[in-house]
Design an enzyme around this catalytic site. Structure first.
Site, PDB file in Angstrom:
ATOM      1  N   HIS A  87       0.816  -1.210   0.000  1.00 15.04           N
ATOM      2  CA  HIS A  87       0.000   0.000   0.000  1.00 15.04           C
ATOM      3  C   HIS A  87       0.853   1.265   0.000  1.00 15.04           C
ATOM      4  O   HIS A  87       0.401   2.316  -0.447  1.00 15.04           O
ATOM      5  CB  HIS A  87      -0.924   0.020   1.216  1.00 15.04           C
ATOM      6  CG  HIS A  87      -1.843  -1.162   1.283  1.00 15.04           C
ATOM      7  ND1 HIS A  87      -2.881  -1.362   0.408  1.00 15.04           N
ATOM      8  CD2 HIS A  87      -1.858  -2.217   2.145  1.00 15.04           C
ATOM      9  CE1 HIS A  87      -3.521  -2.482   0.719  1.00 15.04           C
ATOM     10  NE2 HIS A  87      -2.917  -3.019   1.765  1.00 15.04           N
ATOM     11  N   HIS A 112       5.506   7.090   6.444  1.00  9.87           N
ATOM     12  CA  HIS A 112       5.214   6.549   5.124  1.00  9.87           C
ATOM     13  C   HIS A 112       4.719   7.653   4.212  1.00  9.87           C
ATOM     14  O   HIS A 112       4.475   8.780   4.659  1.00  9.87           O
ATOM     15  CB  HIS A 112       4.174   5.429   5.220  1.00  9.87           C
ATOM     16  CG  HIS A 112       2.872   5.906   5.755  1.00  9.87           C
ATOM     17  ND1 HIS A 112       2.614   6.009   7.099  1.00  9.87           N
ATOM     18  CD2 HIS A 112       1.763   6.363   5.132  1.00  9.87           C
ATOM     19  CE1 HIS A 112       1.396   6.490   7.279  1.00  9.87           C
ATOM     20  NE2 HIS A 112       0.852   6.729   6.093  1.00  9.87           N
ATOM     21  N   HIS A 114       2.300   9.020   0.627  1.00  8.95           N
ATOM     22  CA  HIS A 114       1.155   8.872  -0.273  1.00  8.95           C
ATOM     23  C   HIS A 114       1.440   9.701  -1.520  1.00  8.95           C
ATOM     24  O   HIS A 114       2.000  10.801  -1.422  1.00  8.95           O
ATOM     25  CB  HIS A 114      -0.134   9.336   0.401  1.00  8.95           C
ATOM     26  CG  HIS A 114      -0.499   8.545   1.623  1.00  8.95           C
ATOM     27  ND1 HIS A 114      -1.277   7.419   1.581  1.00  8.95           N
ATOM     28  CD2 HIS A 114      -0.170   8.733   2.932  1.00  8.95           C
ATOM     29  CE1 HIS A 114      -1.424   6.927   2.806  1.00  8.95           C
ATOM     30  NE2 HIS A 114      -0.761   7.713   3.648  1.00  8.95           N
ATOM     31  N   HIS A 139       3.464  11.092   6.212  1.00  5.03           N
ATOM     32  CA  HIS A 139       2.865  10.936   7.537  1.00  5.03           C
ATOM     33  C   HIS A 139       3.900  10.343   8.490  1.00  5.03           C
ATOM     34  O   HIS A 139       4.592   9.383   8.141  1.00  5.03           O
ATOM     35  CB  HIS A 139       1.649   9.999   7.485  1.00  5.03           C
ATOM     36  CG  HIS A 139       0.483  10.574   6.749  1.00  5.03           C
ATOM     37  ND1 HIS A 139      -0.558   9.808   6.281  1.00  5.03           N
ATOM     38  CD2 HIS A 139       0.189  11.854   6.410  1.00  5.03           C
ATOM     39  CE1 HIS A 139      -1.438  10.584   5.668  1.00  5.03           C
ATOM     40  NE2 HIS A 139      -1.008  11.829   5.737  1.00  5.03           N
ATOM     41  N   THR A 221      -6.118   6.701   7.927  1.00  7.87           N
ATOM     42  CA  THR A 221      -6.658   6.951   6.586  1.00  7.87           C
ATOM     43  C   THR A 221      -6.820   5.682   5.766  1.00  7.87           C
ATOM     44  O   THR A 221      -7.145   5.751   4.583  1.00  7.87           O
ATOM     45  CB  THR A 221      -5.757   7.937   5.819  1.00  7.87           C
ATOM     46  OG1 THR A 221      -4.461   7.345   5.632  1.00  7.87           O
ATOM     47  CG2 THR A 221      -5.628   9.255   6.570  1.00  7.87           C
ATOM     48  N   THR A 222      -6.593   4.539   6.387  1.00 10.80           N
ATOM     49  CA  THR A 222      -6.800   3.248   5.728  1.00 10.80           C
ATOM     50  C   THR A 222      -7.429   2.281   6.713  1.00 10.80           C
ATOM     51  O   THR A 222      -7.417   2.524   7.927  1.00 10.80           O
ATOM     52  CB  THR A 222      -5.463   2.666   5.236  1.00 10.80           C
ATOM     53  OG1 THR A 222      -4.551   2.590   6.334  1.00 10.80           O
ATOM     54  CG2 THR A 222      -4.849   3.510   4.138  1.00 10.80           C
TER      55      THR A 222
END
Length: 365
Positions: A87, A112, A114, A139, A221-222
């Site tokens: 992801h 991580h 995005h 993040h 957020t996941t």
């Protein structure tokens, strides 16, 4: 850190939860964002993240002090672990790194990224400001180590997690700090691949101004979207080069190395969620304007000083010019009177002109 917490670190993907997953979620497809709540009920909650920050609707909170990274730059000699979880790319952080400036002490867990897909459509960040996306977002995840013994105990509690959100934009210059991550992505191209990378100064990834940010209560957020996150979204963006962003967007796969169909890891960001009457607070006022660097402040001060000196020179020139023409006028008048006056008056005028006291002419006469 105990065994349970270590287990969580290895299998918590970004702000994701995989150890206890029953369904493999994705950003699009059969178990895409619109279906998350069917499999993970909290994803349909009323305090979800990310959100769109409308700056005119934020509330200034003077109690929001600058955030203080503790130990971010003191990384030691132990390498970091970089991990492709299918992801995102995760960098695990030692728990002696922590974050101050919050009601409790929060210990670092991981960070991580995005990003988008490199196409013409604009997007990549999860949070937006006034409806505008950035090209990517970083993040940095922490758990409340003052109230809870480990990550697994904290992540389901409303005050359990704290995440720093850093919006990333592109420019011409390369950001050396992000090369500490991007240069090693080729070693974890497929899901579940992991590599050790040299430790580096994590604070170098953050904006310079840690005192201007937006604060709200939200969620992961996941999946499983636990509503346990105190979010701090920095107002200042961080810049990387277009080449760095392109590498981030095109080098990783969400599929495993042995899978026959390789799928690029792209568009790994969640759409913004409704605020549902939540308040978004700001650590700064709108009247304070944009943040100024020390160089900009110096330039402004020098500019003001030069302006004052220039104004003083102009005023002095104007005064001297007025005095000159006043003197010339009086001397002209005196000369005219010379030609039209008797001998005694002419002698008085000569004395006045010689003494350079034209404004006494009338008295001399």
């Amino acid at each position: 850190m105990d065994c349970v917490a270590l287990f969580m670190l290895l299998f918590l993907p970004g702000l994701h939860w995989t150890a206890a997953e029953e369904t493999s979620w994705t950003y699009t497809g059969m178990v895409g964002q619109s279906e998350w709540s069917e499999h993970y009920p909290e994803c349909g909650g009323t305090s979800q993240s990310p959100v769109d920050v409308v700056t005119t609707q934020t509330k200034y909170d003077p109690a929001l002090t600058p955030l203080t990274p503790l130990g971010y730059s003191q990384h030691g000699n132990q390498p970091f672990t970089l991990y492709n979880n299918g992801h995102t790319a995760v960098i695990e952080l030692p728990d002696w790194m922590s974050l101050g400036g919050l009601p409790w002490l929060f210990s670092a867990v991981q960070m991580h990224l995005h990003w988008g897909n490199g196409g013409p459509s604009y997007g990549g960040s999860e949070h937006t400001i006034n409806g505008q996306s950035a090209e990517a977002e970083l993040h940095v995840l922490h758990y409340n180590s003052e109230l809870y013994p480990n990550m697994s105990a904290a992540m389901t509690q409303r005050d359990g997690l704290a995440v720093l959100g850093i919006l990333i934009v592109t420019g011409e210059e390369t950001n050396p700090a992000f090369n500490n991550i991007i240069n090693y992505l080729s070693r974890i191209r497929h899901a579940n691949q992991k590599v050790f990378i040299p430790a580096f100064d994590v604070q170098s990834l953050l904006p310079e101004d840690l005192g201007r940010y937006y604060r709200y209560n939200g969620s992961l957020t996941t999946p499983p979207c636990y509503q346990s996150v105190i979010w701090s979204l920095f107002n200042e963006r961080v810049q990387i080069s277009k080449a760095q962003l392109l590498k981030m967007e095109t080098i990783l796969f969400s599929s495993k190395a042995g899978d026959p169909d390789r799928m690029l890891l792209q568009d790994n960001y969640r759409a913004t969620q409704p605020l549902n009457h939540r308040a978004v607070f700001a650590s700064f006022t709108a009247e304070s304007g944009k943040e100024l660097t020390s160089g900009e402040v110096t330039a402004i001060v020098i500019g003001i000083m030069c302006g004052c000196v220039g104004l003083a020179v102009i005023v002095r020139f104007i005064i001297k010019t007025i005095r000159f023409f006043t003197l010339l006028h009086h001397e002209t008048v005196a000369v005219n009177r010379w030609h039209s006056s008797p001998t005694r008056t002419r002698l008085a005028l000569i004395n006045c002109v010689v003494c350079n006291i034209p404004f006494w002419i009338e008295k001399c006469l």
